[in-house]
Design a protein around this motif. Structure first.
Motif, PDB file in Angstrom:
ATOM      1  N   THR A  46       0.800  -1.220  -0.058  1.00 18.65           N
ATOM      2  CA  THR A  46       0.030   0.036  -0.189  1.00 18.65           C
ATOM      3  C   THR A  46       0.937   1.248  -0.024  1.00 18.65           C
ATOM      4  O   THR A  46       0.410   2.195  -0.606  1.00 18.65           O
TER       5      THR A  46
ATOM      6  N   TRP B  72      -4.441  -2.079  -6.583  1.00 17.24           N
ATOM      7  CA  TRP B  72      -4.750  -3.263  -7.413  1.00 17.24           C
ATOM      8  C   TRP B  72      -4.116  -2.788  -8.901  1.00 17.24           C
ATOM      9  O   TRP B  72      -3.539  -4.012  -9.439  1.00 17.24           O
ATOM     10  N   LYS B  73      -4.056  -1.736  -9.361  1.00 17.80           N
ATOM     11  CA  LYS B  73      -3.476  -1.454 -10.473  1.00 17.80           C
ATOM     12  C   LYS B  73      -1.862  -1.892 -10.375  1.00 17.80           C
ATOM     13  O   LYS B  73      -1.329  -2.395 -11.645  1.00 17.80           O
TER      14      LYS B  73
ATOM     15  N   GLN C  45      -0.640  -3.852  -8.479  1.00 11.98           N
ATOM     16  CA  GLN C  45      -0.235  -5.387  -8.387  1.00 11.98           C
ATOM     17  C   GLN C  45      -0.486  -5.974  -9.806  1.00 11.98           C
ATOM     18  O   GLN C  45       0.365  -6.742 -10.219  1.00 11.98           O
ATOM     19  N   SER C  46      -1.597  -5.733 -10.525  1.00  8.98           N
ATOM     20  CA  SER C  46      -1.801  -6.292 -11.759  1.00  8.98           C
ATOM     21  C   SER C  46      -0.710  -5.977 -12.946  1.00  8.98           C
ATOM     22  O   SER C  46      -0.415  -6.893 -13.606  1.00  8.98           O
TER      23      SER C  46
ATOM     24  N   SER D 202       6.612  -8.606  -8.805  1.00  9.96           N
ATOM     25  CA  SER D 202       5.668  -8.047  -7.492  1.00  9.96           C
ATOM     26  C   SER D 202       6.774  -7.286  -6.921  1.00  9.96           C
ATOM     27  O   SER D 202       7.874  -7.293  -6.939  1.00  9.96           O
TER      28      SER D 202
END
Length: 330
Positions: free
Chosen positions: A247, A258-259, A261-262, A270
């Motif tokens: 975060t 989320w963006k 991570q993706s 990661s």
């Protein structure tokens, strides 16, 4: 959780140059911004907008010049803001300049939104900021006032009449008299509005020459700056912080979790893998060249114990940190 907008460090270059000329050490400025000194000159270095605003306030307080931001904003319009010199090269009308400036700003992290409204004889150039902007944004507003007033002065020349220009901004005491007299500035809400005759929009900008020995730099396309490298820099700057998590990284980059991570997943990595790579690189390059205590070294890499660091190091090299330091297996 909404994410904080970011800005390229190039927005701060006039301030960095001015402070350096006044005796402020680059390492001090880098520390205030939370970056490495080498990143001060890297256009791809993105800074959270509120960090930028806090730096502008600190710069004002450090220099002892309350109107520093508006003064530098004016100088930026006179050739001290390299990324926007192409727009100040001459030939554009004020209207065209404002439209292109708005488009460029929209692509640079979302820290400000600019809008032109022309209604009859009156034109309004409006700057608004997201609700997440801190109160220190008033210093950025003062910079904007100096810059846009400077652009108008340069375009209009002898036709410029300060009595026909009214500015509503966050804090009028931050505006220098040479930018605008106090009678032409009002305090208002967060952001800035310039009100002037719509006929001024037809004026053509005169060419602005860059200051001598200025580097050829331009604003990065934020969407094309390598995300893995940006993530690596954020992680490395905060590698000693034990609880600096996904975060925190996302907020530093101005992205939703989320963006981040993706998009990292799409590149096959990661945040945790990048952190591991950073730790490994620092450990292997440094532990053999320093006499620092192993436990202290482990702490500097964000490990909660020397045993956890030792296990990771053995996995990387097949040796314990002590064995690696000695250069032989005991």
């Amino acid at each position: 959780m909404p994410t904080e907008p970011t800005q390229s460090i190039l927005f701060l270059h006039p301030f960095l140059d001015d402070l350096k000329a006044k005796g402020c050490a680059p390492e001090t400025m880098a520390h205030r911004l939370g970056v490495n000194q080498s990143e001060l000159d890297d256009p791809s270095t993105l800074i959270p907008a509120n960090t930028v605003y806090g730096f502008l306030r600190w710069s004002t307080e450090w220099s002892g010049e309350k109107t520093l931001c508006s003064q530098l904003g004016m100088r930026m319009a006179q050739g001290e803001w390299m990324p926007f010199l192409p727009l100040l090269a001459g030939g554009l009308t004020v209207w065209q300049f404002f439209l292109r400036f708005s488009s460029s700003a929209r692509d640079q992290g979302g820290s400000a939104i600019y809008r032109m409204e022309a209604d009859g004889q009156v034109a309004l150039w409006k700057l608004t900021r997201p609700s997440s902007a801190s109160s220190n944004a008033e210093y950025a507003d003062a910079t904007a006032v100096g810059f846009f007033v400077g652009v108008l002065k340069g375009a209009l020349g002898e036709m410029y009449d300060k009595s026909e220009l009214l500015v509503v901004t966050s804090d009028k005491t931050l505006i220098a008299d040479e930018v605008l007299p106090t009678t032409s500035v009002l305090d208002g809400a967060k952001g800035t509005v310039l009100r002037f005759p719509s006929l001024w929009l037809e004026a053509t900008l005169k060419a602005v020459d860059p200051r001598p020995n200025s580097p050829a730099v331009r604003l990065p396309d934020v969407g094309l700056v390598d995300l893995v490298e940006r993530t690596r820099r954020v992680v490395q700057r905060n590698i000693a912080v034990v609880d600096f998590d996904l975060t925190d990284v996302a907020q530093s980059l101005g992205m939703p979790v989320w963006k981040l991570q993706s998009e990292l997943r799409a590149t096959g990595t990661s945040v945790s893998e990048i952190r591991n790579e950073v730790r490994k690189k620092i450990a292997i390059e440094s532990i053999g060249t320093t006499d620092i205590d192993i436990a202290q070294f482990a702490s500097s890499l964000g490990y909660t114990s020397s045993s956890n660091f030792a296990r990771a190091f053995r996995k990387w090299t097949g040796l314990s940190p002590s064995q690696f330091r000695r250069g032989r297996v005991t």
